[in-house]
Design a protein around this motif. Structure first.
Motif, PDB file in Angstrom:
ATOM      1  N   GLY A 180       0.811  -1.217   0.000  1.00 56.75           N
ATOM      2  CA  GLY A 180       0.000   0.000   0.000  1.00 56.75           C
ATOM      3  C   GLY A 180       0.836   1.254   0.000  1.00 56.75           C
ATOM      4  O   GLY A 180       0.367   2.314  -0.406  1.00 56.75           O
ATOM      5  N   TYR A 181       2.088   1.139   0.455  1.00 52.12           N
ATOM      6  CA  TYR A 181       3.008   2.278   0.435  1.00 52.12           C
ATOM      7  C   TYR A 181       4.013   2.023  -0.685  1.00 52.12           C
ATOM      8  O   TYR A 181       5.091   1.473  -0.484  1.00 52.12           O
ATOM      9  CB  TYR A 181       3.692   2.435   1.798  1.00 52.12           C
ATOM     10  N   ARG A 182       3.604   2.409  -1.872  1.00 52.02           N
ATOM     11  CA  ARG A 182       4.340   2.024  -3.074  1.00 52.02           C
ATOM     12  C   ARG A 182       5.584   2.877  -3.256  1.00 52.02           C
ATOM     13  O   ARG A 182       5.523   4.114  -3.225  1.00 52.02           O
ATOM     14  CB  ARG A 182       3.434   2.145  -4.301  1.00 52.02           C
ATOM     15  N   LEU A 209       7.648   7.640  -2.138  1.00 49.67           N
ATOM     16  CA  LEU A 209       6.567   6.670  -2.009  1.00 49.67           C
ATOM     17  C   LEU A 209       5.223   7.341  -2.223  1.00 49.67           C
ATOM     18  O   LEU A 209       5.120   8.577  -2.212  1.00 49.67           O
ATOM     19  CB  LEU A 209       6.589   6.007  -0.617  1.00 49.67           C
ATOM     20  N   ARG A 210       4.195   6.506  -2.387  1.00 46.75           N
ATOM     21  CA  ARG A 210       2.812   6.994  -2.366  1.00 46.75           C
ATOM     22  C   ARG A 210       2.056   6.213  -1.312  1.00 46.75           C
ATOM     23  O   ARG A 210       2.166   4.992  -1.221  1.00 46.75           O
ATOM     24  CB  ARG A 210       2.135   6.841  -3.731  1.00 46.75           C
ATOM     25  N   THR A 211       1.306   6.938  -0.513  1.00 47.36           N
ATOM     26  CA  THR A 211       0.505   6.313   0.534  1.00 47.36           C
ATOM     27  C   THR A 211      -0.703   5.623  -0.091  1.00 47.36           C
ATOM     28  O   THR A 211      -0.993   5.828  -1.280  1.00 47.36           O
ATOM     29  CB  THR A 211       0.023   7.364   1.542  1.00 47.36           C
ATOM     30  N   ALA A 213      -3.646   6.378   0.077  1.00 51.54           N
ATOM     31  CA  ALA A 213      -4.568   7.387  -0.439  1.00 51.54           C
ATOM     32  C   ALA A 213      -3.983   8.166  -1.609  1.00 51.54           C
ATOM     33  O   ALA A 213      -4.634   9.071  -2.146  1.00 51.54           O
ATOM     34  CB  ALA A 213      -4.960   8.352   0.679  1.00 51.54           C
ATOM     35  N   GLY A 214      -2.760   7.838  -1.998  1.00 51.69           N
ATOM     36  CA  GLY A 214      -2.158   8.487  -3.157  1.00 51.69           C
ATOM     37  C   GLY A 214      -1.314   9.701  -2.843  1.00 51.69           C
ATOM     38  O   GLY A 214      -0.849  10.384  -3.758  1.00 51.69           O
ATOM     39  N   ARG A 215      -1.089  10.012  -1.555  1.00 45.58           N
ATOM     40  CA  ARG A 215      -0.278  11.169  -1.208  1.00 45.58           C
ATOM     41  C   ARG A 215       1.203  10.854  -1.426  1.00 45.58           C
ATOM     42  O   ARG A 215       1.694   9.803  -0.996  1.00 45.58           O
ATOM     43  CB  ARG A 215      -0.482  11.552   0.265  1.00 45.58           C
ATOM     44  N   PRO A 216       1.933  11.754  -2.097  1.00 44.98           N
ATOM     45  CA  PRO A 216       3.372  11.548  -2.252  1.00 44.98           C
ATOM     46  C   PRO A 216       4.087  11.765  -0.923  1.00 44.98           C
ATOM     47  O   PRO A 216       3.780  12.699  -0.176  1.00 44.98           O
ATOM     48  CB  PRO A 216       3.785  12.588  -3.292  1.00 44.98           C
ATOM     49  N   LEU A 217       5.019  10.887  -0.630  1.00 42.95           N
ATOM     50  CA  LEU A 217       5.783  10.935   0.615  1.00 42.95           C
ATOM     51  C   LEU A 217       7.251  10.717   0.272  1.00 42.95           C
ATOM     52  O   LEU A 217       7.577   9.810  -0.494  1.00 42.95           O
ATOM     53  CB  LEU A 217       5.288   9.838   1.568  1.00 42.95           C
ATOM     54  N   VAL A 218       8.124  11.545   0.825  1.00 42.07           N
ATOM     55  CA  VAL A 218       9.566  11.389   0.606  1.00 42.07           C
ATOM     56  C   VAL A 218      10.231  11.148   1.953  1.00 42.07           C
ATOM     57  O   VAL A 218       9.990  11.879   2.915  1.00 42.07           O
ATOM     58  CB  VAL A 218      10.187  12.629  -0.069  1.00 42.07           C
ATOM     59  N   VAL A 219      11.059  10.112   2.002  1.00 39.41           N
ATOM     60  CA  VAL A 219      11.784   9.765   3.220  1.00 39.41           C
ATOM     61  C   VAL A 219      13.279   9.824   2.923  1.00 39.41           C
ATOM     62  O   VAL A 219      13.758   9.158   2.009  1.00 39.41           O
ATOM     63  CB  VAL A 219      11.396   8.355   3.725  1.00 39.41           C
ATOM     64  N   LEU A 220      14.006  10.641   3.706  1.00 29.33           N
ATOM     65  CA  LEU A 220      15.462  10.715   3.611  1.00 29.33           C
ATOM     66  C   LEU A 220      16.035   9.908   4.766  1.00 29.33           C
ATOM     67  O   LEU A 220      15.797  10.226   5.937  1.00 29.33           O
ATOM     68  CB  LEU A 220      15.945  12.166   3.714  1.00 29.33           C
TER      69      LEU A 220
END
Length: 371
Positions: A180-182, A209-211, A213-220
């Motif tokens: 789900g967290y693509r 990533l995308r959550t 719900a489709g929200r873009p997420l960036v993890v450093l």
């Protein structure tokens, strides 16, 4: 969503020098290793460099043999040196182009019970996105998760990614993401430089990533220069350069319109330290441990005895994500609690210190992205 950071101290194999009772015991070999790796990359082997290589080979126990307690000399093609019958050693390579090889640290297998407790921590924290510090490589991390982190017979984390970094010891940073967290993209900063040279000891990879719900997420994901070896002034200066560069990368992502950004990992310094000021003071990132609903179990630290001096691991959130935070915590059950393991509750499978899942606790943030 739960997002966490966990320094696992390697999963299967760990450099022997890192497993000494104290940092002081392994420090001379670690410093010699770092220095000789730099000298061996020089394009021309001057008289000064030859003398330095020979001195460091002695310190590593490699003067008379290619194998020693903490290190090994690989001479795969061509020769770096010639050992003579009279006991003298001569550097015969004229520079990096004359031979193919390297010095590497010898490794030992991680204690099996410790490995199981590492997996137990990951299961119990149950993060949707987990930043992993000190993973050997992607294959090792994937084998570990596929074998040890199963839910209803399926991998908890079907997405596993590690970007190989600059550390010669095989301690890289990576990410695990639940279904789900693509994972949609990644960008490495392994070769970033400034006026002083290469910046990152490992890397500062961006995982996009995308959550669900489709929200873009960036993890450093980060693992900054440690205090364990090298001079304090030089170590602090490098850690500050790394913090400055992470802050620049973060601002660039925000300027590109990304609202949901997380900076996490083992930053190897305390919140009030000067080296971390460019990241903790000069950006709008928020440390989840400052949230009123954060549960630190009565101790602010994540390493060792978990005092304030041991606050080394972080989950830093952009303003949009911090506004969605509902709390978080530090999970210590896999850390040996002091000399006797009694400073906090630990797993019943940890009957001695070598069984600890890590000497770092996991730290996590809980977010309600519907806010």
């Amino acid at each position: 969503m739960r997002i966490a950071s966990y320094n696992v101290e390697n999963l299967f194999n760990r450099a022997r020098v890192l497993e000494q009772p104290t940092w002081a015991a392994g420090r001379p070999a670690l410093e010699a290793f770092e220095q000789i790796c730099a000298l061996l990359e020089e394009p021309e082997c001057t008289a000064e460099i030859r003398a330095g290589i020979l001195r460091l080979l002695r310190r590593l126990g490699l003067f008379t043999s290619d194998s020693a307690r903490f290190a090994r000399l690989r001479q795969n093609r061509g020769r770096l040196l010639r050992r003579k019958r009279d006991g003298t050693v001569e550097i015969v390579a004229g520079g990096r182009g004359d031979w193919i090889g390297w010095v590497e640290l010898t490794t030992d297998r991680v204690d099996e019970q410790a490995m199981l407790n590492t997996a137990r921590v990951m299961h119990d924290v149950a993060a949707d996105v987990l930043g992993v510090i000190e993973a050997e490589n992607r294959i090792a991390l994937k084998r570990f998760t596929d074998a040890s982190l199963l839910v209803a017979g399926r991998p908890r984390y079907p997405q596993v990614m590690v970007v190989e970094g600059n550390d010669e010891r095989g301690i890289d940073v990576g990410i695990l993401a639940a279904a789900g967290y693509r994972l949609t993209g990644q960008r490495s900063h392994v070769d970033d430089t400034d006026a002083h040279g290469r910046i990152f000891s490992r890397d500062c990879p961006e995982y996009h990533l995308r959550t669900p719900a489709g929200r873009p997420l960036v993890v450093l994901v980060n693992h900054l220069k440690s205090k364990g070896y090298g001079g304090k002034v030089a170590s602090d200066a490098l850690r500050r350069r790394q913090a400055q560069r992470i802050a620049e990368i973060y601002r660039g992502l925000v300027d590109d319109g990304l609202r949901d950004v997380v900076v996490l990992g083992d930053l190897n310094d305390t919140p009030d330290s000067d080296p971390l000021a460019p990241l903790l003071r000069d950006t709008d990132l928020h440390d989840i441990s400052e949230h009123p609903a954060f549960d630190d179990g009565g101790r602010p630290g994540t390493y060792g005895y978990c005092t304030a001096r041991g606050k080394l691991d972080y989950v830093l959130l952009s303003p949009a994500l911090y506004a969605a935070a509902t709390g978080g915590g530090i999970f210590r059950r896999g850390v040996w609690g002091g000399k006797r393991g009694t400073l906090w509750p630990i797993y019943d499978t940890m009957t001695k210190e070598v069984h600890a899942g890590s000497d770092h606790a996991a730290i996590y943030a809980d977010l309600d992205l519907s806010r």
